[in-house]
Design a protein around this motif. Structure first.
Motif, short mmCIF file in Angstrom:
data_model
loop_
_atom_site.label_atom_id
_atom_site.label_comp_id
_atom_site.label_asym_id
_atom_site.label_seq_id
_atom_site.Cartn_x
_atom_site.Cartn_y
_atom_site.Cartn_z
N SER A 44 58.86 43.67 34.40
CA SER A 44 58.28 42.44 33.82
C SER A 44 56.83 42.76 33.66
O SER A 44 56.08 42.16 32.80
N SER A 77 67.68 26.84 31.74
CA SER A 77 66.87 27.76 31.38
C SER A 77 67.08 29.17 32.09
O SER A 77 66.55 30.29 31.24
N SER A 120 61.08 35.18 34.82
CA SER A 120 61.92 34.13 35.66
C SER A 120 62.75 34.93 36.67
O SER A 120 62.63 34.22 37.85
N GLY A 141 63.69 35.99 24.02
CA GLY A 141 62.98 35.53 25.22
C GLY A 141 62.64 36.59 26.37
O GLY A 141 62.89 36.21 27.47
N TYR A 199 55.63 32.98 40.12
CA TYR A 199 55.76 34.23 39.47
C TYR A 199 54.56 35.11 40.06
O TYR A 199 54.62 36.46 40.33
N THR A 226 50.57 36.46 31.54
CA THR A 226 51.94 36.34 31.28
C THR A 226 52.60 34.97 31.25
O THR A 226 53.31 34.83 30.28
N THR A 227 52.08 34.13 32.13
CA THR A 227 52.76 32.75 32.09
C THR A 227 52.16 31.68 31.80
O THR A 227 52.34 30.48 31.57
N THR A 247 53.55 29.90 28.80
CA THR A 247 54.81 29.10 29.04
C THR A 247 54.38 28.03 29.63
O THR A 247 55.04 26.94 29.42
N THR A 254 60.17 35.78 28.97
CA THR A 254 60.43 34.87 30.00
C THR A 254 61.45 35.05 30.93
O THR A 254 61.49 34.75 32.21
N ASN A 255 62.70 35.73 30.41
CA ASN A 255 63.59 36.00 31.26
C ASN A 255 63.27 37.12 32.51
O ASN A 255 63.82 36.90 33.71
#
Length: 498
Positions: A124, A451, A393, A386, A238, A50-51, A54, A389-390
């Motif tokens: 998520s 962000s 986060s 996004g 995360y 997932t990350t 990013t 990402t949201n």
């Protein structure tokens, strides 16, 4: 063997009476199953798939070196939680601990934040399947609509499984631990071996900043921004969360005083070690960093480009199954927290949500309610740019708040803790507590970046809704917030009775 949990059923059922409760769940979870709950919730597969993209965009390949720091920091936190769970193995983890160490008002606030976290983290995780693995596996283009539709369907499947039986959910989860370990370890080794054979190993990528400018790379940032390297801590923030899920199922665990603490810290340690080797190999075999940075599925791209479509797809199936299990564990954890708060008459609609079905031995109403709310949260986030990402986060921010509040209250009220039955920090207690708190303060500082406005908004809206109900309880039913539990029907049991 602990004092109570491995004794005959008629005696073991008394183990909750000192806390004011009667045993209503079957203690089906054994050592491996408890570990599996924490390991699956952490799910390095989910976190990295997932990350990683990013991190490539924010800090480049060099950003993976934040991982060991995050793992060590979270290990200190897990040790504090292990100490608490050994003393009070009750469903509801931080909600229960804080209600007893501080007061039920603070416990309620922590419980509601935990509920808010569990709802969004389940969404998520499931959204990652729809946006990160399935598009590469079935060769289709991910769109906001099909990502929403697939995620909504996955949530329904998990809902049905959890409603049907904790035992079947546990079997799926136990299997997923195997597929995750085999999948990640096998994938790591294959990527490395094939990369070496094909000459596709790039040692310079281990410390490359990729497309990110070197200017101010290690800068701590300003009041509303953080530097690229600091932003990369999201990778671990995360991923290395959810180990406390084992504590939330303590009332369904055999030998909980001993098993649950081990499950939490060992899940963090194993996840950290295996995850780091996977990240290193991803960097080594990353190929065109600029192209991967632009991709929405960089990990899947590396796997497919290095191993080929067939082998890559086999591993993507294992990865998808592991991520599904991670979402299901988060879902189960949310239902148990709602049930625990409802048992104390502190959750809206507690009359309904405190019931456990006598046939399935699951809290049906709380499970359905959580599923419906998850669908609502999914719909709200899906309308924003996004989305993934949201979601991740918000799923990183909320546990930091929960962990930090728990550690602070542990420090302030540790003199009131009941004696440890199996797990204790001993002479290392203060060093562990201090290092855990330092880590959490640093981690929370990352979320000052502008962000993260959407995750903060979600958190504030959900907490605001909870505060409205909290005020209602305080005014209309103040007695509910006076004592740690409202079910003092049975006398406390002494060691002689056990």
């Amino acid at each position: 063997m602990s004092l109570v949990d491995n004794l005959p059923d008629d005696i073991a059922d008394k183990s909750l009476r000192p806390y004011g409760y009667n045993q209503v769940f079957r203690r089906d979870l054994k050592r491996f199953a408890s570990f599996a709950v924490g390991f699956s919730f952490i799910s390095i597969t989910t976190g990295i798939f997932t990350t990683y993209g990013t991190v490539l965009g924010a800090g480049g390949p060099l950003g993976i070196w934040t991982w060991p720091i995050s793992v060590i920091g979270q290990l200190f936190v897990a040790l504090v939680f292990a100490s608490l769970s050994s003393r009070m193995p009750i469903a509801g983890y931080s909600y229960q601990w804080m209600s007893r160490l501080a007061n039920p008002k603070i416990g309620w606030l922590i419980g509601w934040v935990a509920f808010t976290f569990l709802i969004v983290v389940t969404v998520s995780v499931d959204y990652a399947i729809a946006s990160v693995t399935l598009p590469d596996l079935f060769n289709f283009t991910a769109t906001p609509f099909n990502e929403w539709l697939i995620t909504a369907f996955i949530l329904v499947i998990q809902l049905v499984l959890i409603l049907f039986s904790t035992k079947w959910s546990t079997r799926i989860n136990n299997t997923a631990v195997g597929t995750e370990v085999v999948g990640i370890v096998g994938l790591t080794l294959l990527l490395l071996i094939v990369g070496i054979i094909r000459g596709g190993i790039h040692f310079d990528h281990l410390f490359s900043m990729g497309t990110v400018s070197a200017t101010g790379y290690f800068n701590l940032g300003t009041l509303t921004s953080v530097g690229p390297f600091m932003f990369s801590f999201l990778l671990g923030a995360y991923t290395i969360v959810g180990f406390e899920a084992a504590a939330n199922l303590a009332e369904e665990t055999q030998d909980a005083h001993n098993v649950v603490p081990f499950a939490m810290w060992s899940a963090v340690l194993l996840s950290g070690v295996v995850g780091f080797f996977f990240l290193v190999v991803l960097n080594l075999t990353s190929g065109n960093i600029a192209a991967l940075t632009r991709s929405g599925t960089p990990v899947a791209d590396i796997v497919t480009q290095t191993l080929g479509t067939v082998v890559g797809d086999i591993f993507l199936v294992l990865v998808t199954f592991s991520i599904f299990a991670c979402g299901m564990v988060a879902f189960i954890t949310a239902t148990r927290l709602v049930w625990a708060m409802s048992r104390d008459e502190r959750f809206p609609g507690y009359q309904l949500f405190q019931r456990v079905d006598p046939h399935t031995h699951t809290p049906l109403a709380s499970t359905i309610m959580c599923g419906v709310l998850m669908e609502v949260v999914l719909a709200v986030f899906s309308t924003q740019p996004g989305t993934l990402t949201n979601l991740f986060s918000a799923s990183s921010l909320l546990p930091v708040i929960i962990y930090m509040a728990t550690v602070i209250l542990y420090i302030l009220t540790r003199h009131r803790l009941p004696p440890a039955l199996r797990f204790t920090l001993g002479v290392f207690e203060w060093p562990v507590i201090i290092l855990a708190l330092v880590w959490l303060l640093f981690e929370l500082s990352i979320f000052r970046d502008a962000s993260f406005s959407t995750p903060w908004l979600y958190s504030l809206v959900m907490v605001g809704i909870g505060l409205l109900y909290f005020v209602y309880l305080w005014i209309a039913r103040p007695q509910v917030l006076q004592v740690a539990s409202l079910n003092k029907e049975e006398p406390e049991i002494s060691g002689a009775e056990l």
